[in-house]
Design an enzyme around this catalytic site. Structure first.
Site, PDB file in Angstrom:
ATOM      1  N   ASP A  73      -4.780   5.023  -9.489  1.00 22.63           N
ATOM      2  CA  ASP A  73      -4.422   5.099 -10.909  1.00 22.63           C
ATOM      3  C   ASP A  73      -5.144   6.246 -11.604  1.00 22.63           C
ATOM      4  OD1 ASP A  73      -2.676   2.991 -10.870  1.00 22.63           O
ATOM      5  OD2 ASP A  73      -4.076   1.534 -11.723  1.00 22.63           O
TER       6      ASP A  73
ATOM      7  N   VAL B  89       3.866   1.528  -1.271  1.00 24.69           N
ATOM      8  CA  VAL B  89       4.441   1.660  -2.616  1.00 24.69           C
ATOM      9  C   VAL B  89       3.405   2.245  -3.574  1.00 24.69           C
ATOM     10  CG1 VAL B  89       5.355   0.371  -4.588  1.00 24.69           C
ATOM     11  CG2 VAL B  89       6.092  -0.204  -2.272  1.00 24.69           C
TER      12      VAL B  89
ATOM     13  N   ASP C 185       3.211   0.521  -9.960  1.00 25.35           N
ATOM     14  CA  ASP C 185       1.940  -0.145 -10.209  1.00 25.35           C
ATOM     15  C   ASP C 185       2.131  -1.650 -10.392  1.00 25.35           C
ATOM     16  OD1 ASP C 185      -0.847   0.240 -10.461  1.00 25.35           O
ATOM     17  OD2 ASP C 185      -0.709  -0.114 -12.608  1.00 25.35           O
TER      18      ASP C 185
ATOM     19  N   ASP D  34      -5.384   0.527  -5.568  1.00 24.07           N
ATOM     20  CA  ASP D  34      -4.574   0.643  -6.773  1.00 24.07           C
ATOM     21  C   ASP D  34      -5.377   1.267  -7.915  1.00 24.07           C
ATOM     22  OD1 ASP D  34      -2.018  -0.008  -8.092  1.00 24.07           O
ATOM     23  OD2 ASP D  34      -3.255  -1.304  -9.325  1.00 24.07           O
TER      24      ASP D  34
ATOM     25  N   GLY E  89       1.841  -4.891  -6.871  1.00 23.18           N
ATOM     26  CA  GLY E  89       1.115  -6.126  -7.130  1.00 23.18           C
ATOM     27  C   GLY E  89       1.961  -7.353  -6.823  1.00 23.18           C
TER      28      GLY E  89
ATOM     29  N   ARG F 172       1.208 -10.205  -3.890  1.00 22.06           N
ATOM     30  CA  ARG F 172       1.143 -11.646  -4.146  1.00 22.06           C
ATOM     31  C   ARG F 172       2.130 -12.406  -3.265  1.00 22.06           C
ATOM     32  NH1 ARG F 172       0.109  -9.578  -9.267  1.00 22.06           N
ATOM     33  NH2 ARG F 172       2.292  -9.621  -9.927  1.00 22.06           N
TER      34      ARG F 172
ATOM     35  N   ASP G 256       0.831  -1.211   0.000  1.00 22.74           N
ATOM     36  CA  ASP G 256       0.000   0.000   0.000  1.00 22.74           C
ATOM     37  C   ASP G 256       0.859   1.251   0.000  1.00 22.74           C
ATOM     38  OD1 ASP G 256      -2.160  -1.655   0.049  1.00 22.74           O
ATOM     39  OD2 ASP G 256      -2.761  -1.207   2.111  1.00 22.74           O
TER      40      ASP G 256
END
Length: 203
Positions: A91, A31, A66, A87, A70, A74, A29
């Protein structure tokens, strides 16, 4: 299109970076938020002053967050609703800042009203592209179609803007924005038709 072909490549490239950030105690979050702030600052601090190349370089340095966030999510097993929502929402801030920065420059110092209007139109149509998909998902349908996804629009805009910043005539960016405008309108139509077909089948 770029989403499909580039995701695996950039995931491999940024996995070591993601692993390092997690070891440092930095969460995905964070980042996401820092990356968005970097894009917004790069677009609104440099584009309105005509420093197009510098703005593109700053934006590019942050836009890969972005992908990194992710990968981090993961790795942590945190691919949940909140991360996806954060996210996607942020964006929209980044995209709006890029086209708004271009519009401000060409309305003022760049003195090209057509270019400014094209940038504003791309901002609006880009938002509609995203909304068409989000709204479909909100009613339990899907709209994963279209010739102008976010990554495609972003790469095309930044490459053209950077080249103009290097001295290529402004007409290049004007043509790219015009094509993006048409492609975005087509994408909205594609998504609406896709949702309509699903809705009629469900009736």
């Amino acid at each position: 299109m770029l989403n499909r072909y580039a995701r695996a490549f950039f995931t491999r490239v940024f996995t070591p970076v993601a692993r390092l950030l997690l070891r440092l105690g930095i969460g995905p979050d964070t980042v996401t938020i820092v990356g968005t702030l970097g894009v917004v600052v790069g677009a609104l601090a440099f584009f309105p002053r005509g420093q197009l190349l510098v703005g593109v370089l700053v934006i590019t340095a942050f836009v890969f967050s972005d992908t990194i966030d992710g990968v981090m999510a993961r790795m942590q097993g945190r691919t949940g609703v909140w991360g996806a929502y954060l996210d996607s929402t942020l964006d929209r801030f980044g995209d709006a800042a890029i086209f708004a920065g271009l519009a401000i420059w060409y309305f003022e110092g760049g003195d090209d009203r057509v270019m400014a209007l094209l940038a504003l139109a791309c901002l609006i149509l880009g938002s509609l592209v995203s909304y068409a998909k989000a709204r479909a998902e909100g009613v339990g349908l899907t709209a994963n179609v279209g010739i102008a996804e976010r990554a495609d629009r972003l790469v095309a805009t930044l490459v053209a803007t950077g080249l103009v910043g290097l001295g290529v005539p402004d007409v290049l960016l004007k043509v790219v924005l015009a094509l993006l405008l048409v492609a975005s309108a087509i994408t909205v139509a594609q998504r609406m038709l896709t949702v309509r077909r699903q809705a009629l089948v469900g009736v």
